[in-house]
Scaffold this motif. Structure first.
Motif, mmCIF file in Angstrom:
data_model
loop_
_atom_site.group_PDB
_atom_site.id
_atom_site.type_symbol
_atom_site.label_atom_id
_atom_site.label_comp_id
_atom_site.label_asym_id
_atom_site.label_seq_id
_atom_site.Cartn_x
_atom_site.Cartn_y
_atom_site.Cartn_z
ATOM 1 N N ALA A 58 0.855 -1.192 0.000
ATOM 2 C CA ALA A 58 0.000 0.000 0.000
ATOM 3 C C ALA A 58 0.882 1.230 0.000
ATOM 4 O O ALA A 58 2.042 1.171 0.427
ATOM 5 C CB ALA A 58 -0.890 0.004 1.243
ATOM 6 N N ILE A 69 -4.028 8.435 -0.208
ATOM 7 C CA ILE A 69 -3.753 7.005 -0.400
ATOM 8 C C ILE A 69 -3.821 6.677 -1.886
ATOM 9 O O ILE A 69 -4.811 6.955 -2.557
ATOM 10 C CB ILE A 69 -4.723 6.128 0.418
ATOM 11 C CG1 ILE A 69 -4.445 6.361 1.914
ATOM 12 C CG2 ILE A 69 -4.563 4.652 0.056
ATOM 13 C CD1 ILE A 69 -5.213 5.492 2.860
ATOM 14 N N ILE A 72 -3.904 0.273 -2.290
ATOM 15 C CA ILE A 72 -3.806 -0.719 -1.218
ATOM 16 C C ILE A 72 -4.282 -2.041 -1.829
ATOM 17 O O ILE A 72 -5.398 -2.126 -2.332
ATOM 18 C CB ILE A 72 -4.585 -0.285 0.042
ATOM 19 C CG1 ILE A 72 -4.671 -1.385 1.066
ATOM 20 C CG2 ILE A 72 -5.938 0.246 -0.245
ATOM 21 C CD1 ILE A 72 -4.996 -0.859 2.461
ATOM 22 N N GLY A 84 -5.555 -6.240 4.583
ATOM 23 C CA GLY A 84 -5.854 -4.892 4.095
ATOM 24 C C GLY A 84 -6.016 -3.928 5.272
ATOM 25 O O GLY A 84 -5.496 -2.798 5.243
ATOM 26 N N SER A 85 -6.684 -4.385 6.328
ATOM 27 C CA SER A 85 -6.852 -3.544 7.525
ATOM 28 C C SER A 85 -5.492 -3.253 8.166
ATOM 29 O O SER A 85 -5.244 -2.134 8.627
ATOM 30 C CB SER A 85 -7.734 -4.257 8.554
ATOM 31 O OG SER A 85 -8.980 -4.550 8.000
ATOM 32 N N LEU A 88 -3.787 -0.599 6.082
ATOM 33 C CA LEU A 88 -4.419 0.713 6.227
ATOM 34 C C LEU A 88 -4.107 1.308 7.597
ATOM 35 O O LEU A 88 -3.786 2.499 7.713
ATOM 36 C CB LEU A 88 -5.932 0.587 6.014
ATOM 37 C CG LEU A 88 -6.725 1.884 6.036
ATOM 38 C CD1 LEU A 88 -6.212 2.890 5.007
ATOM 39 C CD2 LEU A 88 -8.220 1.615 5.798
ATOM 40 N N ASP A 89 -4.165 0.473 8.627
ATOM 41 C CA ASP A 89 -3.864 0.931 9.984
ATOM 42 C C ASP A 89 -2.443 1.500 10.041
ATOM 43 O O ASP A 89 -2.191 2.532 10.663
ATOM 44 C CB ASP A 89 -4.009 -0.275 10.931
ATOM 45 C CG ASP A 89 -4.023 0.150 12.375
ATOM 46 O OD1 ASP A 89 -4.665 1.161 12.678
ATOM 47 O OD2 ASP A 89 -3.374 -0.516 13.200
ATOM 48 N N LEU A 91 -0.700 2.792 7.527
ATOM 49 C CA LEU A 91 -0.625 4.076 6.799
ATOM 50 C C LEU A 91 -1.217 5.207 7.637
ATOM 51 O O LEU A 91 -0.719 6.339 7.629
ATOM 52 C CB LEU A 91 -1.363 3.987 5.457
ATOM 53 C CG LEU A 91 -0.723 3.154 4.347
ATOM 54 C CD1 LEU A 91 -1.564 3.253 3.073
ATOM 55 C CD2 LEU A 91 0.712 3.580 4.055
ATOM 56 N N ILE A 92 -2.277 4.903 8.385
ATOM 57 C CA ILE A 92 -2.897 5.927 9.240
ATOM 58 C C ILE A 92 -1.922 6.322 10.359
ATOM 59 O O ILE A 92 -1.707 7.509 10.617
ATOM 60 C CB ILE A 92 -4.240 5.422 9.808
ATOM 61 C CG1 ILE A 92 -5.264 5.279 8.678
ATOM 62 C CG2 ILE A 92 -4.767 6.360 10.892
ATOM 63 C CD1 ILE A 92 -6.554 4.567 9.066
ATOM 64 N N TYR A 118 -12.590 1.059 4.193
ATOM 65 C CA TYR A 118 -12.327 2.453 4.565
ATOM 66 C C TYR A 118 -13.326 2.947 5.620
ATOM 67 O O TYR A 118 -12.954 3.657 6.551
ATOM 68 C CB TYR A 118 -12.357 3.350 3.320
ATOM 69 C CG TYR A 118 -11.324 2.966 2.275
ATOM 70 C CD1 TYR A 118 -10.013 2.673 2.650
ATOM 71 C CD2 TYR A 118 -11.639 2.886 0.918
ATOM 72 C CE1 TYR A 118 -9.060 2.311 1.706
ATOM 73 C CE2 TYR A 118 -10.697 2.522 -0.028
ATOM 74 C CZ TYR A 118 -9.410 2.235 0.364
ATOM 75 O OH TYR A 118 -8.472 1.871 -0.559
#
Ligand SMILES: CC(C)(COP(=O)(O)OP(=O)(O)OC[C@H]1O[C@@H](n2cnc3c(N)ncnc32)[C@H](O)[C@@H]1OP(=O)(O)O)[C@@H](O)C(=O)NCCC(=O)NCCS
Length: 145
Positions: A58, A69, A72, A84-85, A88-89, A91-92, A118
Motif C-alpha cells: 500500500a 492514499i 492498497i 488490508g486492515s 491501512l492501519d 498508513l494511518i 475504509y
C-alpha cells in the motif's frame, strides 16, 4: 499468521513483477509503481509472512498537510484475513506520526469491499468524481487525523 511490515523497495516490486496483475490487481502496472517508489513524497509499505512472501502492499503520497492514499492491494489468495486492515492501519499511524491533518483517497463506487474497509476506519464519503473509472464514478473519501 505472523505479518512483517517494511518500507517497500524496488527489490520487493521486482520480486512480484511477473505476478503483479494476475495475483494482486490490474489497477496499477509495474512502471507506474516503480515511478511511485522513486518519488520523494510517496511512502509505500509491503507486508510479508514469515517466509518473506509478499502478501500485500500500500502507498500514499504526502501533499502539504495531507496524505493521499494511492493504492492498497492484498494478494488474491490472502484476502479477507485482515491484511488490508493491517496495511491501512499502518498508513494511518504513519500519517499521524507526521502530524498530517487528513487522509483522502478515491475509490470506485463499485468497489464495495474497499469502501467497507475504509468505512471501518472512519473514512467518510465527501463527494463523487464523475467517470473517474471506466464506466463508473469514484467516491472521494477522507478521514481527519
Ligand atoms: C480492498 C482490499 C485491499 C481489502 O483487503 P483485505 O485484506 O481483504 O481486507 P480485510 O480482510 O482487512 O477486510 C477489511 C474489510 O473489508 C471488507 N471485506 C473484506 N472482504 C470482503 C468481501 N469478500 N466482501 C465484502 N466485504 C469484504 C469488510 O468490511 C472487512 O471488514 P470486516 O472483516 O470487519 O467485515 C482487497 O480486497 C484488495 O486487494 N482488493 C483489490 C485492490 C483494491 O480494490 N484496492 C482498493 C483500491 S482503492
Amino acid at each position: 499468521m505472523n505479518l512483517l511490515i517494511s518500507k517497500m523497495n524496488l527489490n520487493d516490486l521486482n520480486s512480484i513483477k511477473e505476478i503483479l496483475t494476475s495475483d494482486f490487481d490490474d489497477f496499477w502496472n509495474y512502471n507506474i509503481l516503480k515511478q511511485e517508489l522513486e518519488c520523494n513524497n510517496s511512502h509505500f509499505i509491503v507486508v510479508k509472512n514469515e517466509n518473506f512472501e509478499i502478501l500485500g502492499f500500500a502507498g500514499l503520497k504526502i501533499i502539504i498537510d495531507e496524505a493521499d492514499i494511492m493504492n492498497i492491494v492484498v494478494k488474491k489468495n490472502f484476502r479477507n484475513k485482515g491484511i488490508g486492515s493491517f496495511l491501512l492501519d499502518n498508513l494511518i499511524s504513519f500519517s499521524k506520526n507526521l502530524n498530517l491533518n487528513v487522509i483522502t483517497l478515491e475509490v470506485s463506487e463499485k468497489n464495495l469491499t474497499a469502501i467497507s474497509l475504509y468505512e471501518n476506519f472512519g473514512f467518510e464519503k465527501l463527494g463523487i468524481r464523475k467517470n473517474y473509472y471506466d464506466n463508473s464514478d469514484g467516491f472521494i473519501m477522507s478521514k481527519k487525523l
